[in-house]
Scaffold this active site. Structure first.
Site, PDB file in Angstrom:
ATOM      1  N   GLU A 159       4.605  -5.465   7.172  1.00  0.00           N
ATOM      2  CA  GLU A 159       3.707  -4.411   8.028  1.00  0.00           C
ATOM      3  C   GLU A 159       3.959  -4.266   9.375  1.00  0.00           C
ATOM      4  OE1 GLU A 159       0.972  -5.850   4.733  1.00  0.00           O
ATOM      5  OE2 GLU A 159       2.531  -6.815   5.882  1.00  0.00           O
ATOM      6  N   ALA A 173       0.759  -1.309  -0.089  1.00  0.00           N
ATOM      7  CA  ALA A 173      -0.049  -0.013   0.013  1.00  0.00           C
ATOM      8  C   ALA A 173       0.880   1.298   0.199  1.00  0.00           C
ATOM      9  CB  ALA A 173      -0.867   0.160   1.182  1.00  0.00           C
ATOM     10  N   GLU A 207      -0.608  -9.499  -0.896  1.00  0.00           N
ATOM     11  CA  GLU A 207      -1.987  -9.836  -0.740  1.00  0.00           C
ATOM     12  C   GLU A 207      -2.732  -9.760  -2.006  1.00  0.00           C
ATOM     13  OE1 GLU A 207      -2.945  -7.807   3.656  1.00  0.00           O
ATOM     14  OE2 GLU A 207      -2.032  -6.523   2.334  1.00  0.00           O
ATOM     15  N   GLY A 231       0.518  -5.122   0.853  1.00  0.00           N
ATOM     16  CA  GLY A 231      -0.459  -5.254   0.101  1.00  0.00           C
ATOM     17  C   GLY A 231      -0.095  -5.774  -1.380  1.00  0.00           C
TER      18      GLY A 231
END
Ligand code: T1G
Length: 650
Positions: free
Chosen positions: A130, A63, A110, A107
């Site tokens: 993270e 992200a 993911e 992300g």
């Protein structure tokens, strides 16, 4: 299609390319672009499968961390908009293959785990880092990873944040194939192979989920030890556990709750500050962008002691041939023996292979003369911390070094300009202050003298990155930034003892605050005699530490200092010290942990502010990065200056 996401067709396969340099972060426009491409492809008769790939040097690195501040300040909604994209990929009627090179992180992994298949080049890495930002995966990583790779691997990756290599990802079922040659060609070929297969959704794969209570218990214990004081690793374990106890959707909901708790925590704000801080300190605003950077092809290190040996290892680790000079064969043998032991330990721990060790040892050239020094691009001095000896050595290397060689000193306190004045080339002299153990600690305090040239500074900053270190540029003053602040921190700690606290109480309060070690245990590790010699040299008023040194108590190296060390490492309070303190103490009163933290950390912050005022430190973030990576200041408090600011604001 947004500029950041491009779509093309090749051999009946739709290729979705994320192109958001430098690391293809999921910045606004990227998730939307991927979603549109996947949705459009469902009705695109010209494509039977999809490949998602990153342009440039990496797959999606997560992200966009820059967006988090906007979320926690309420400027934008907390929804990252990723869950919808990942579900669309997972529910695609046409198989989706993610093609991974560089890093698939956070992300990015993911998104890849929403796909039906993942292929990667051998050099790729995947991870859920993270927790290094004080958060947990927030787009299904804690729910899909255990389904793909099993609970143990998922807990390890999510709670501790280290990426894994493509080979390990293949082994654990995250990646389906390692592609040789061109990644896109290999991914398209793979996609064509699976067109006939019914796409299976990672969220439906429960065969690797099972009772893993012991795995969670062990991970919680390990995180309590190695991630002491951090909330995110524990939250990540809770989230993965939810994958084994709750249906998928409920697990996703639980992950989102835990993600939000972490994201809005002070710890995460502090750790995101440290993330960007590590990158900001590399930028020297006043250094012209076109300042030439010299390439360092050959190095030479003077002194094979603890610091010199570690410094030489850094050069060898970076593939740079390095001469290691000592004055006696005995000292040289001792230095090489320590280096060999350090490398053998790393091989034993599986950090790298025996052949890598042999290759690095092969780059080391131990000797007793200055032969070959005339070829070195940099000469790093790491001899005993005394001005007279440093001057003598710099006089010698000034005679043997080639004109454009950089002359770097590892002094931790002495005046760079005074050392440089003994040479005919003060513009080539600079401080490269490493932290012990130098082959492990990532920080280099790069100290510019008043004559140090811009090229030498630029080259030093670039060299730090090449040595996989974090270089922070500071000005020249007594103790530079780190040790100058440490001096007042230690002084304040000793004042608290003079007023009634015990060394153990001070150490415990700061250990609980998150410091890697309390000031007295740290002084014993570093050796009390170092400070004693400096205080004597500068006629500072006598301290309790001086009295300990007069008793021959130099710390761990003499088996006794502020503490006694029966086993050589474990500090044990010593009645003899208590008696000495009682004799020398000015007063006795109850001192709380709060007061201990306030005064010692307060002293750090005040002295830090002075270094900023004087321009010795360029930015507050420089001080924070120095203390996090050099002095064991808890990263989840963001460093002394960030902590100071946050404390005032709260
Ligand atoms: N977001 C925004 N900027 C980023 C970024 C990111 N994820 N990653 C890097 N940058 C910037 C960085 O600040 C620098 O900027 C430039 O890119 C080059 O980076 C939903 C919530 C990928 C291994 O934690 O570890 O996904 O200084 O110097 O050494 O669950 O960057 O040039 O202006 O570090 O080659 C998870 C973070 C996010 C990965 C490349 N992802 N990045 O290292 O380059 S949270 C991460 C890295 C998340 C999800 C959650 C490294 C790298 P500037 P660099 P590098």
């Amino acid at each position: 299609m947004s500029e950041l996401v491009k779509f093309s067709r090749q051999d009946g396969v739709g290729v979705i390319t994320v192109d958001n340099p430098p690391v293809n972060a999921l910045s606004p426009g990227v998730p939307e672009g991927i979603l549109a491409a996947v949705q459009n492809a469902q009705s695109d008769g010209a494509v039977d499968a999809l490949v998602l790939i990153g342009a440039g040097r990496t797959f999606i690195a997560g992200a966009d961390i820059k967006e988090f501040g906007k979320i926690t300040s309420g400027e934008r909604s907390a929804a990252l908009g990723l869950a919808e994209v990942i579900l669309a990929i997972e529910d695609s009627a046409k198989p989706v293959v993610c093609a991974i090179h560089g890093t698939a992180l956070g992300g990015g992994l993911e998104v890849a785990m929403g796909a039906h298949y993942r292929v990667a080049v051998a050099s790729a890495q995947v991870g859920q880092p993270e927790v290094k930002l004080g958060i947990i995966p927030g787009a299904g990583g804690t729910q899909r990873l255990p389904r793909l790779a099993g609970v143990a691997r998922a807990v390890e990756m999510c709670a501790f944040g280290e990426p894994i290599k493509a080979s390990a990802a293949l082994e654990s079922g995250i990646v389906d194939r390692i592609v040789e040659g061109d990644l896109l060609t290999g991914a398209i070929a793979f996609a064509r192979e699976v067109i006939q297969r019914k796409p299976h959704k990672p969220r439906d794969r429960n065969e690797k989920l099972g009772d893993a209570a012991n795995i969670f218990a062990a991970a919680r214990e390990q995180a309590r030890k190695t991630k002491r004081g951090m909330m995110a690793p524990q939250a990540a374990i809770d989230a993965v556990e939810a994958a084994t106890t709750l249906p998928f959707e409920a697990g996703i909901k639980r992950e989102a709750e835990l993600f939000r708790e972490c994201l809005f925590s002070d710890q995460s704000k502090a750790m995101i500050h440290a993330f960007f801080g590590e990158r900001e300190v590399a930028k020297i605003p006043w250094l012209p962008k076109d300042t030439p950077v010299k390439e360092i092809r050959k190095a030479a290190v003077i002194g094979a002691g603890t610091m010199g040996g570690g410094i030489a290892m850094n050069y060898a680790n970076a593939g740079i041939p390095v001469i290691l000079k000592e004055t006696t064969q005995e000292a040289l043998d001792r230095g090489i023996a320590t280096i060999t032991k350090n490398y053998a330990n790393s091989v034993k721990k599986g950090r790298f292979t025996q052949s890598v060790m042999d290759q690095r040892m092969g780059l080391l050239r131990p000797q007793l003369t200055y032969d070959g020094f005339e070829e070195a691009d940099i000469i790093a001095e790491a001899v005993f911390e005394g001005m007279a000896l440093k001057k003598e050595v710099f006089g010698e290397i000034d005679r043997v070094a080639k004109p454009d060689a950089i002359l770097a000193t590892n002094t931790s306190t002495l005046n760079i300009d005074e050392i440089a004045s003994t040479t005919s080339r003060p513009q080539m002299v600079i401080g490269h202050h490493y932290f012990s153990p130098a082959n492990v600690m990532r920080l280099i305090e790069i100290v510019r003298g008043k004559e140090t040239s811009a090229e030498v500074i630029a080259t030093s900053m670039a060299l730090a990155k090449k040595l996989n270190k974090i270089g922070v540029l500071v000005g020249n003053c007594r103790g530079f930034v780190g040790n100058r602040m440490l001096h007042v921190y230690l002084r304040e700690s000793e004042s608290l003892v003079e007023e009634g606290a015990s060394p153990a109480a001070v150490d415990r309060a700061l250990y609980d605050f998150g410091m890697a070690m309390g000031p007295f245990a740290m002084s014993d590790l570093a050796g009390l005699d170092v400070g004693w010699r400096i205080r004597k040299e500068h006629k500072y008023p006598p301290t309790i530490a001086d009295a300990l040194c007069e008793m021959g108590r130099y710390g761990q190296k003499t088996g006794a200092g502020w503490y006694r060390y029966q086993d050589g490492r474990t500090p044990t309070p010593d009645p003899e010290v208590d008696a000495l303190i009682e004799k020398l103490r000015k007063q006795r009163r109850i001192i709380t942990d709060e007061e201990i933290v306030e005064r010692t950390i307060g002293a750090l912050i005040q002295e830090g502010a002075k270094t900023l005022d004087e321009g010795i430190a360029m930015r507050a973030v420089d001080i924070d990065i120095i203390y996090i990576h050099g002095y064991g200041f808890p990263v989840y408090r963001g460093g002394p200056m960030w902590y100071g600011k946050a404390t005032i604001q709260s």
